[in-house]
Design an enzyme around this catalytic site. Structure first.
Site, mmCIF file in Angstrom:
data_model
loop_
_atom_site.group_PDB
_atom_site.id
_atom_site.type_symbol
_atom_site.label_atom_id
_atom_site.label_comp_id
_atom_site.label_asym_id
_atom_site.label_seq_id
_atom_site.Cartn_x
_atom_site.Cartn_y
_atom_site.Cartn_z
ATOM 1 N N ASP A 204 11.726 -5.031 6.971
ATOM 2 C CA ASP A 204 11.431 -3.985 7.945
ATOM 3 C C ASP A 204 10.213 -4.383 8.759
ATOM 4 O O ASP A 204 9.852 -5.557 8.796
ATOM 5 C CB ASP A 204 11.268 -2.612 7.272
ATOM 6 N N SER B 5 2.254 -0.804 -0.675
ATOM 7 C CA SER B 5 3.711 -0.844 -0.545
ATOM 8 C C SER B 5 4.305 -2.191 -0.924
ATOM 9 O O SER B 5 5.510 -2.283 -1.176
ATOM 10 C CB SER B 5 4.127 -0.500 0.895
ATOM 11 N N HIS C 177 7.461 -5.463 5.816
ATOM 12 C CA HIS C 177 7.703 -5.927 4.453
ATOM 13 C C HIS C 177 8.747 -7.036 4.369
ATOM 14 O O HIS C 177 9.645 -7.109 5.209
ATOM 15 C CB HIS C 177 8.141 -4.741 3.585
#
Length: 368
Positions: free
Chosen positions: A332, A42, A335
């Site tokens: 978040d 991610s 991240h």
């Protein structure tokens, strides 16, 4: 005049990079390498998971993600805007980072088939181990997807021409954190021997993936290491005192050292292999130690989320959203923000040996 304390030097070096980054022009559209091929999780996904089915697939193709992206649209990036891959591509002269593989897999793109535009294979939730994550694209599958691209390039422009263009292209890898999280979830109090055994096996598998890409024509490897993941909002939210989780940070340090040593060894044994290890770990540590000097005010709480440190759940349309997003280290629960990614990419691309070694990404890109 008093000497600058050694512990403050990384922050000063990073501040110098910030100033240089603000003055640097945007991507011109003419890349300094023919193409960038991206592999990872991610931290590098630009939308591949949008095309996967299943409710368990990690996705970010909904607000508030993308609130600072051009046209304020969510793209699948786990960010309020660009991620580190986007900024690295801009630093290399491209107008944008390469497209997600699953968005172009069934389309005829002459530039991709000629090796003049790269592809991003990264999949959120994936890892070096095939067993890390569910319903996503592990690193082994990403390498297989590149093999398909490589075969198509060779068929279109001849094997010799393909070898030349791929040897000059950049192969960017950003992965490992999910494997460390998965290990910790299985064993939160591992012994030193258990940690070492797991890391050794993980690094060995990482090496095998690098070797597979080398056989397919890759020669320039840009590796991004794992940041101090134990200090992300999610782990902090699980700690009774809200502190960093030391075991996760120990695993990250051990893995990073293993990868750095492995890449050095491969460069000695595999003809023509060149590499740089960019340290997201060093960048995040510098920000956490000297946040205000680098323009940050909050280095513990996520800008978007819910619960303790906004780390109990991801960034959803109903989550709490901060206003001063450029002052947050974390977007978040796991991240970085657009601002953090911009700084990290600048440090890794243009910075000193503290942030990228044995050469920085710029030197790797420009090494013919």
């Amino acid at each position: 005049m008093a000497a600058t304390p050694a512990r403050a030097l990384p922050a000063l070096l990073l501040f110098a990079v910030v100033v240089a980054a603000e003055a640097a022009p945007a991507g011109s559209g003419t890349g300094k390498v023919p193409a960038i091929y991206v592999f990872g999780d991610s931290t590098a996904d630009v939308g591949n998971n949008n095309y996967l089915t299943g409710s368990a697939v990690p996705r970010a193709n909904f607000p508030h993600n993308g609130v600072d992206f051009p046209t304020s649209r969510p793209t699948g990036r786990f960010s309020n805007g660009y991620n580190g891959i986007d900024f690295l591509a801009l630093n290399m002269g491209f107008k944008r980072s390469p497209p997600p593989f699953l968005a172009v897999a069934n389309k005829t793109n002459k530039q991709i088939l000629s090796g003049l535009v790269g592809v991003n294979f990264a999949s959120a939730g994936s890892g070096i181990l095939d067993t890390t994550g569910n319903f996503i694209i592990p690193l082994s599958k990403q390498v297989e997807q590149f093999a398909t691209v490589q075969s198509n390039i060779s068929a279109r422009i001849s094997q010799g021409a393909a070898d030349t263009v791929l040897s000059r292209s950049l192969f960017l890898m950003s992965t490992g954190g999910n494997d460390l999280f998965a290990f910790f979830q299985r064993n939160s109090t591992p012994t030193a021997a258990e940690k070492q055994r797991f890391i050794s096996n993980l690094v060995a598998l990482y090496q095998n993936h690098v070797k597979a890409l080398y056989v397919l024509g890759a020669r320039k490897f840009a590796v991004i290491d794992v940041p101090p993941i134990g200090c992300c909002p999610y782990p902090r939210s699980q700690h009774p005192l809200g502190a960093c989780i030391d075991v996760l940070n120990d695993l990250a340090r051990g893995f990073n050292k293993g990868v750095k040593d492995a890449m050095h060894g491969l460069s000695l044994s595999m003809e023509g292999l060149k590499y740089s290890v960019g340290s997201a770990h060093a960048v995040v540590q510098s920000i956490m130690k000297h946040p205000q000097r680098l323009g940050f005010k909050d280095v513990t709480t996520a800008c978007c989320g819910s619960g303790k440190f906004n780390g109990a759940s991801g960034c959803t349309p109903n989550a709490t959203l901060c206003d001063n997003r450029h002052e947050y280290l974390f977007w978040d629960l796991l991240h970085p923000t657009h601002a953090t990614s911009k700084l990290a990419a600048a440090a890794i691309y243009n910075g000193s040996l503290h942030f990228a070694a044995p050469i920085n990404f710029k030197q790797l890109v420009e090494d013919c």
